[in-house]
Design a protein around this motif. Structure first.
Motif, PDB file in Angstrom:
ATOM      1  N   MET B   1      45.909   9.550  26.472  1.00  0.00           N
ATOM      2  CA  MET B   1      46.564   8.194  26.889  1.00  0.00           C
ATOM      3  C   MET B   1      45.851   7.846  28.162  1.00  0.00           C
ATOM      4  O   MET B   1      45.766   8.289  29.154  1.00  0.00           O
ATOM      5  N   PRO B   3      45.636   4.571  30.339  1.00  0.00           N
ATOM      6  CA  PRO B   3      46.485   3.212  30.417  1.00  0.00           C
ATOM      7  C   PRO B   3      45.649   2.028  30.593  1.00  0.00           C
ATOM      8  O   PRO B   3      45.690   1.059  29.856  1.00  0.00           O
ATOM      9  N   GLN B   4      44.282   2.142  31.352  1.00  0.00           N
ATOM     10  CA  GLN B   4      43.407   1.139  31.111  1.00  0.00           C
ATOM     11  C   GLN B   4      42.716   0.661  30.011  1.00  0.00           C
ATOM     12  O   GLN B   4      42.782  -0.464  29.528  1.00  0.00           O
ATOM     13  N   GLN B   6      43.965   1.153  26.950  1.00  0.00           N
ATOM     14  CA  GLN B   6      45.014   0.425  26.263  1.00  0.00           C
ATOM     15  C   GLN B   6      45.297  -0.786  26.505  1.00  0.00           C
ATOM     16  O   GLN B   6      45.135  -1.703  25.658  1.00  0.00           O
ATOM     17  N   LEU B   7      45.498  -1.324  27.758  1.00  0.00           N
ATOM     18  CA  LEU B   7      45.621  -2.638  28.381  1.00  0.00           C
ATOM     19  C   LEU B   7      44.324  -3.647  27.993  1.00  0.00           C
ATOM     20  O   LEU B   7      44.485  -4.690  27.704  1.00  0.00           O
ATOM     21  N   VAL B   8      43.307  -2.936  27.989  1.00  0.00           N
ATOM     22  CA  VAL B   8      41.974  -3.672  27.844  1.00  0.00           C
ATOM     23  C   VAL B   8      41.829  -3.949  26.166  1.00  0.00           C
ATOM     24  O   VAL B   8      41.482  -5.085  25.933  1.00  0.00           O
ATOM     25  N   GLU B  10      44.489  -4.343  24.217  1.00  0.00           N
ATOM     26  CA  GLU B  10      45.659  -5.370  24.048  1.00  0.00           C
ATOM     27  C   GLU B  10      45.161  -6.562  24.335  1.00  0.00           C
ATOM     28  O   GLU B  10      45.425  -7.647  23.859  1.00  0.00           O
ATOM     29  N   HIS B  11      44.430  -6.732  25.407  1.00  0.00           N
ATOM     30  CA  HIS B  11      43.883  -7.717  26.047  1.00  0.00           C
ATOM     31  C   HIS B  11      42.945  -8.506  25.098  1.00  0.00           C
ATOM     32  O   HIS B  11      42.984  -9.858  24.739  1.00  0.00           O
ATOM     33  N   ALA B  87      52.543  -2.797  18.341  1.00  0.00           N
ATOM     34  CA  ALA B  87      52.507  -1.401  18.112  1.00  0.00           C
ATOM     35  C   ALA B  87      50.982  -0.741  17.844  1.00  0.00           C
ATOM     36  O   ALA B  87      50.224  -0.393  16.856  1.00  0.00           O
ATOM     37  N   VAL B  88      50.256  -1.298  19.018  1.00  0.00           N
ATOM     38  CA  VAL B  88      48.596  -1.024  19.349  1.00  0.00           C
ATOM     39  C   VAL B  88      48.502   0.598  19.444  1.00  0.00           C
ATOM     40  O   VAL B  88      49.079   1.244  20.503  1.00  0.00           O
ATOM     41  N   LEU B  89      47.738   1.367  18.560  1.00  0.00           N
ATOM     42  CA  LEU B  89      47.512   2.513  18.733  1.00  0.00           C
ATOM     43  C   LEU B  89      46.187   2.637  18.867  1.00  0.00           C
ATOM     44  O   LEU B  89      45.314   2.222  18.128  1.00  0.00           O
ATOM     45  N   ILE B 101      44.382   0.660  15.813  1.00  0.00           N
ATOM     46  CA  ILE B 101      45.363   0.146  14.622  1.00  0.00           C
ATOM     47  C   ILE B 101      46.367  -0.513  15.363  1.00  0.00           C
ATOM     48  O   ILE B 101      46.851  -0.270  16.328  1.00  0.00           O
TER      49      ILE B 101
END
Lengths: 154, 154, 154
Positions: B1, B3-4, B6-8, B10-11, B87-89, B101
């Protein structure tokens, strides 16, 4: 505000949503602790303090039974579901438990393409760390009129 | 996991959604790599392994052609769209590629105010780092009955 | 891309959504600065540069008045609302202000269970740091036909 914890909890919710939407119901009990509880209730009952849930299951064994009866009933499974989650708020309880509140909506798509909002409401969760499993998941539905008997878990 | 990461990611998904909802279709090809592919399929076809997509485009040139024909067809564009993501995985492949996904729903608002869920499903993406572009975006729609000919990209 | 800021802003949006969905309208003005502005407009008006908003309130006092009249009008409040947020994009202005753009949809659930998408659109916000309050919240609705007179704030 702990960024890492926020993302880890959202990750749990996301995996749960995808498991259900992909019809991997057999994975569903694994999202709970061994004695974890799952409860569906309505916002109306919740506000009035009425204890009677729409559905209640305690422990993975009961969750597995629930899946088995869904599998038995839904031989043809013509519908699909799509879970949407939003507005996840955390409230750490102690080092090993975090509470989460989240908005959800579930879209149901019938085989003829008919698409509706099947359910909406809040997830009220107690999650154990570091296992990241639901010790308790309460699904508070906005509508008091819905059919969960033949539906996948929410 | 991470974090960075994940956020990038989602961005990236968020920028893509806003570009389409704001009708900035000319920006759409730039979200893909030069040879990036875009495919719309249905969950039913995906599960049965049927290769026939509803729509397929390979490379920015084809994406630009797609936009040109949409612009040509939709002179009056009376409708609006609103993309919702959830729900971005992530699944990192290697240092330069990450799989994503995500659940999506697209709301369509007609000029008379009529509002419906136009489409729902999953985005299955291959994203290249650090450019943050789609090498592949597969849009798996829950419904098998939908009209994308006159619609904006999903 | 500042991970911490992204999550803190999403946290603000989430708290705002839950306050409204839980009918805690009296908390609503506190999400704004003392002189903060709240405006509902339509995408059509926004694009045409028409200044006339559907609703406009400036300062907490006016927001409180708005809540008071909603409380007065909605004695029975048979409906519920569920806010869904997505695709939050930030644009830092300076050390004390950040702009945010986000997609939203609001589901309305009537007492008989009838569920519809009541509104959708974009939140265009100016947020002051570190207070995390809205200096300006513009709600740009996709539909030009909607009834906010008897509805909770969006």
């Amino acid at each position: 505000m702990e960024p890492q914890l926020q993302l880890v909890v959202e990750h749990l919710h996301a995996r749960y949503a995808h498991a259900l939407d992909a019809d991997r119901l057999e994975d569903w009990p694994q999202f709970f602790t061994e004695n974890g509880t799952y409860r569906i209730t309505t916002a109306e009952n919740e506000e009035r303090g009425l204890p009677l849930p729409v559905l209640y299951a305690e422990g993975r064994a009961m969750l597995r039974d629930r899946v088995a009866s869904l599998r038995h009933a839904n031989i043809y499974e013509p519908q699909r579901y799509r879970h949407m989650l939003s507005a996840v708020l955390l409230e750490p309880v102690d080092a090993s438990v975090v509470r989460s509140i989240a908005n959800f909506s579930v879209i149901r798509i019938m085989q003829d393409g008919d698409t509706v909002i099947f359910a909406s409401g809040r997830y009220l969760d107690r999650i154990v760390l570091p296992e990241m499993q639901y010790e308790e998941r309460v699904v508070v539905c906005d509508s008091r009129r819905f059919d969960t008997l033949l539906a996948i878990p929410l």
